[in-house]
Design a protein around this motif. Sequence first.
Motif, PDB file in Angstrom:
ATOM      1  N   LEU A   1       0.975  -1.286  -0.229  1.00 27.74           N
ATOM      2  CA  LEU A   1      -0.048   0.163   0.024  1.00 27.74           C
ATOM      3  C   LEU A   1       0.746   1.081  -0.200  1.00 27.74           C
ATOM      4  CD1 LEU A   1      -2.520   1.714   0.342  1.00 27.74           C
ATOM      5  CD2 LEU A   1      -2.425   1.309   2.713  1.00 27.74           C
ATOM      6  N   TYR A   2       1.804   1.270   1.047  1.00 24.13           N
ATOM      7  CA  TYR A   2       2.716   2.590   1.025  1.00 24.13           C
ATOM      8  C   TYR A   2       3.695   2.631  -0.100  1.00 24.13           C
ATOM      9  CZ  TYR A   2       1.041   3.675   5.776  1.00 24.13           C
ATOM     10  OH  TYR A   2       0.237   4.088   6.560  1.00 24.13           O
ATOM     11  N   PHE A   3       3.850   1.465  -0.633  1.00 21.56           N
ATOM     12  CA  PHE A   3       4.886   1.670  -1.983  1.00 21.56           C
ATOM     13  C   PHE A   3       3.937   2.006  -2.921  1.00 21.56           C
ATOM     14  CE2 PHE A   3       6.570  -0.278  -5.623  1.00 21.56           C
ATOM     15  CZ  PHE A   3       7.866   0.231  -5.525  1.00 21.56           C
ATOM     16  N   SER A   4       2.946   1.517  -3.267  1.00 24.25           N
ATOM     17  CA  SER A   4       1.906   2.091  -4.364  1.00 24.25           C
ATOM     18  C   SER A   4       1.537   3.456  -4.370  1.00 24.25           C
ATOM     19  CB  SER A   4       0.785   1.063  -4.614  1.00 24.25           C
ATOM     20  OG  SER A   4      -0.218   1.221  -3.481  1.00 24.25           O
ATOM     21  N   MET A   5       1.206   3.837  -2.972  1.00 22.66           N
ATOM     22  CA  MET A   5       0.850   5.287  -2.787  1.00 22.66           C
ATOM     23  C   MET A   5       2.028   6.189  -3.115  1.00 22.66           C
ATOM     24  SD  MET A   5      -1.396   5.242   0.593  1.00 22.66           S
ATOM     25  CE  MET A   5      -1.259   6.900   0.948  1.00 22.66           C
ATOM     26  N   THR A   6       3.297   5.765  -2.728  1.00 20.70           N
ATOM     27  CA  THR A   6       4.329   6.693  -3.003  1.00 20.70           C
ATOM     28  C   THR A   6       4.637   6.871  -4.464  1.00 20.70           C
ATOM     29  OG1 THR A   6       5.653   5.728  -1.050  1.00 20.70           O
ATOM     30  CG2 THR A   6       6.822   6.677  -2.708  1.00 20.70           C
TER      31      THR A   6
END
Length: 167
Positions: free
Chosen positions: A123-128
């Motif tokens: 999630l955090y990787f894709s949001m970045t």
Amino acid sequence: MSQPLVSGVTSERPVAFDPLADPRLYDGVLSRRVLAFLVDFTVVLTLTAAASVVIFFLGVLTLGLAWLLYGGVFYAMAVLYSGATLGGDRAATWGMRLTGLTCRQLDGTRPGFLIASAHVVFLYFSMTILTPFVLLVGLFTRRKQLLHDLILSTVILDRGRLEGRGY
């Protein structure tokens, strides 16, 4: 009891439910996921602040060595929080519980600690990379899945409808 697949071959785990059988399980899920994320992000920030205080005092005791932990404290808190809540019995973070959501794998089982931890990492990787476009994927999938859901074969469902309380 196992479900027949092809030519008499059976699966080892029974399928708890068919996540595509009732499209109402996904009604309003995307908007509630945004609210759940904001709640969970606030919780993780609070946990990070508390852990930072502990790290400060550990740093004093270790002559500054523990202060090297500051760089990863937010990510560690996010992984631990999601692993413990999303990977727990309710299969939902506190934000998801507040908004009436739950997580399941495509075979209907609850995700464990490892899948839940990977869920927040992706999630955090894709949001970045994709912010704010990460939500666009959910508009084009039948199950309102985001990119990290597709990678991990998970779905976010309306908990009330899943438990038979839907209207």
